[in-house]
Design an enzyme around this catalytic site. Structure first.
Site, short mmCIF file in Angstrom:
data_model
loop_
_atom_site.label_atom_id
_atom_site.label_comp_id
_atom_site.label_asym_id
_atom_site.label_seq_id
_atom_site.Cartn_x
_atom_site.Cartn_y
_atom_site.Cartn_z
N TYR A 154 31.51 48.43 50.75
CA TYR A 154 31.36 48.15 49.61
C TYR A 154 32.42 48.84 48.57
O TYR A 154 33.07 48.22 47.76
CB TYR A 154 29.62 48.23 48.95
CG TYR A 154 29.58 47.65 47.58
CD1 TYR A 154 29.54 46.33 47.22
CD2 TYR A 154 29.44 48.82 46.45
CE1 TYR A 154 29.09 46.30 45.99
CE2 TYR A 154 29.25 48.41 44.94
CZ TYR A 154 29.13 47.13 44.81
OH TYR A 154 28.79 46.73 43.64
P1 NDP Z 1 23.41 39.48 42.08
O1 NDP Z 1 23.07 39.64 43.50
O2 NDP Z 1 22.26 39.14 41.20
O3 NDP Z 1 24.59 38.38 42.08
C1 NDP Z 1 25.52 38.20 42.99
C2 NDP Z 1 26.19 36.85 42.67
O4 NDP Z 1 27.50 36.59 43.67
C3 NDP Z 1 25.33 35.57 42.93
O5 NDP Z 1 25.44 34.73 42.04
C4 NDP Z 1 25.73 35.14 44.46
O6 NDP Z 1 25.31 33.83 44.51
C5 NDP Z 1 27.35 35.46 44.25
N1 NDP Z 1 27.75 35.49 45.60
C6 NDP Z 1 27.90 36.34 46.60
N2 NDP Z 1 28.32 35.83 47.51
C7 NDP Z 1 29.16 34.82 47.17
C8 NDP Z 1 30.01 33.99 47.89
N3 NDP Z 1 30.49 34.27 49.11
N4 NDP Z 1 30.60 32.99 47.09
C9 NDP Z 1 30.15 32.72 45.74
N5 NDP Z 1 29.27 33.49 45.22
C10 NDP Z 1 28.81 34.75 45.92
O7 NDP Z 1 24.05 40.76 41.69
P2 NDP Z 1 24.50 41.26 40.45
O8 NDP Z 1 24.63 40.31 39.07
O9 NDP Z 1 24.28 42.76 40.15
O10 NDP Z 1 26.27 41.50 40.93
C11 NDP Z 1 27.36 40.81 40.22
C12 NDP Z 1 28.47 41.75 40.34
O11 NDP Z 1 28.40 42.91 39.87
C13 NDP Z 1 28.91 42.14 41.83
O12 NDP Z 1 30.32 41.98 41.97
C14 NDP Z 1 28.39 43.29 41.96
O13 NDP Z 1 29.19 44.22 43.19
C15 NDP Z 1 28.75 43.74 40.70
N6 NDP Z 1 27.96 45.19 40.22
C16 NDP Z 1 26.43 45.19 40.13
C17 NDP Z 1 25.88 46.43 39.74
C18 NDP Z 1 24.32 46.45 39.64
O14 NDP Z 1 24.06 47.55 39.52
N7 NDP Z 1 23.86 45.28 39.66
C19 NDP Z 1 26.79 47.47 39.43
C20 NDP Z 1 28.11 47.64 39.80
C21 NDP Z 1 28.48 46.29 40.08
P3 NDP Z 1 24.98 33.09 45.72
O15 NDP Z 1 24.26 34.02 46.59
O16 NDP Z 1 24.20 31.80 45.37
O17 NDP Z 1 26.23 32.78 46.34
#
Ligand code: NDP
Length: 253
Positions: A154
């Site tokens: 990650y």
């Molecule tokens: P969530 O798990 O709530 O959301 C992640 C999103 O990414 C989901 O909508 C998921 O949708 C989508 N996703 C995952 N894999 C794929 C794929 N292969 N193709 C298309 N969509 C995909 O997490 P967050 O909202 O927290 O994360 C959003 C971003 O923020 C990420 O990049 C994360 O690394 C980053 N982030 C989050 C932090 C936190 O504390 N929450 C801290 C720092 C960064 P689906 O499964 O339907 O495909």
């Protein structure tokens, strides 16, 4: 942002969902992409119920064909792309390097890093063809700067986004397209809840939260506000930058 078009990946939950809602509230037309179609359809229905314009496209950002279709769908539906938010990401398998499976490493890289490459490649082509200015915001993490045990895949994927973002910023600036990296801190989303379950409440409440200057986790809406800023005229001289929105966490780690 009225009648401008925003394409948001990873919009089925968390930061991406809040960002789609924030763009729609500003009058932008939004295309929401992720793998879970039902969640996207529910989001589109709720935006439309408030008078907004939105469309969903099921997309796996690690697949080139899906990404091409996502961009083509956006152009076909709304005619252009003004803002692209490459937010989709996974935490993947959290394991020490000696245990980490090769396929787990590949999965994280394919979604978090290659996915952003594929998205920018096709979004930039569409923006350049449209002949108008635009903004791209990739979503990194405080782990774009900081490592943590069991997080090598990650962390590496998020570090890679700095190089990808700054390089593409230099390439696209002459076309009037700004490219930046938002680096969220701990944000209350389904991802956060999964990691919290894994490491236990104590690590958060006694280990990490006290290191956040603001003494709390962030909200997805607060990340959405920063993304809106990076797309707005208010950030007209910001490109190739990282914006850390972490309540002060990175400075104390
Ligand atoms: P969530 O798990 O709530 O959301 C992640 C999103 O990414 C989901 O909508 C998921 O949708 C989508 N996703 C995952 N894999 C794929 C794929 N292969 N193709 C298309 N969509 C995909 O997490 P967050 O909202 O927290 O994360 C959003 C971003 O923020 C990420 O990049 C994360 O690394 C980053 N982030 C989050 C932090 C936190 O504390 N929450 C801290 C720092 C960064 P689906 O499964 O339907 O495909």
């Amino acid at each position: 942002m009225k009648n401008k078009v925003a394409l948001i990946t990873g919009a089925s939950s968390g930061i991406g969902k809040s960002t789609a809602e924030a763009f729609a509230a500003k009058g932008a037309h939004v295309v929401v992409a992720a793998r879970r179609k039902e969640e996207l359809d529910t989001l589109v229905a709720s935006i439309k119920a408030k008078g907004g314009k939105a469309s969903a496209i099921q997309t796996d950002v690690s697949k080139s064909k899906d990404v091409e279709q996502m961009v083509a769908h956006t152009i076909k539906t709304f005619g252009r792309i003004d803002y692209a938010i490459n937010n989709a990401g996974i935490e993947g398998e959290l394991a020490p390097i000696t245990e980490l499976l090769e396929e787990s490493w590949d999965k994280v890289m394919n979604i978090n890093l290659k996915g952003v490459f594929l998205c920018m490649k096709h979004q930039a082509k569409a923006m350049i063809k449209g002949g108008h200015s635009g903004a791209i915001v990739n979503v990194g993490s405080v782990n774009s700067f900081l490592g943590f045990p069991a997080g090598s895949a990650y962390v590496t994927s998020k570090h890679g986004l700095i190089g990808l973002t700054t390089s593409v910023s230099a390439e696209l600036a002459p076309q009037g397209i700004r490219v930046n990296l938002l680096c969220p801190g701990i944000t209350v989303t389904p991802m956060h809840n999964r990691i919290r379950d894994l490491f236990g409440d104590d690590l958060y409440d006694k280990g990490i939260i006290p290191k956040v200057h603001l003494q709390r986790a962030g909200l997805p809406e607060e990340m959405a506000k920063a993304i809106l800023f990076l797309c707005s005229d208010g950030s007209s001289y910001i490109s190739g930058s990282t914006l850390t929105v972490d309540g002060g966490l990175t400075l104390t780690m």
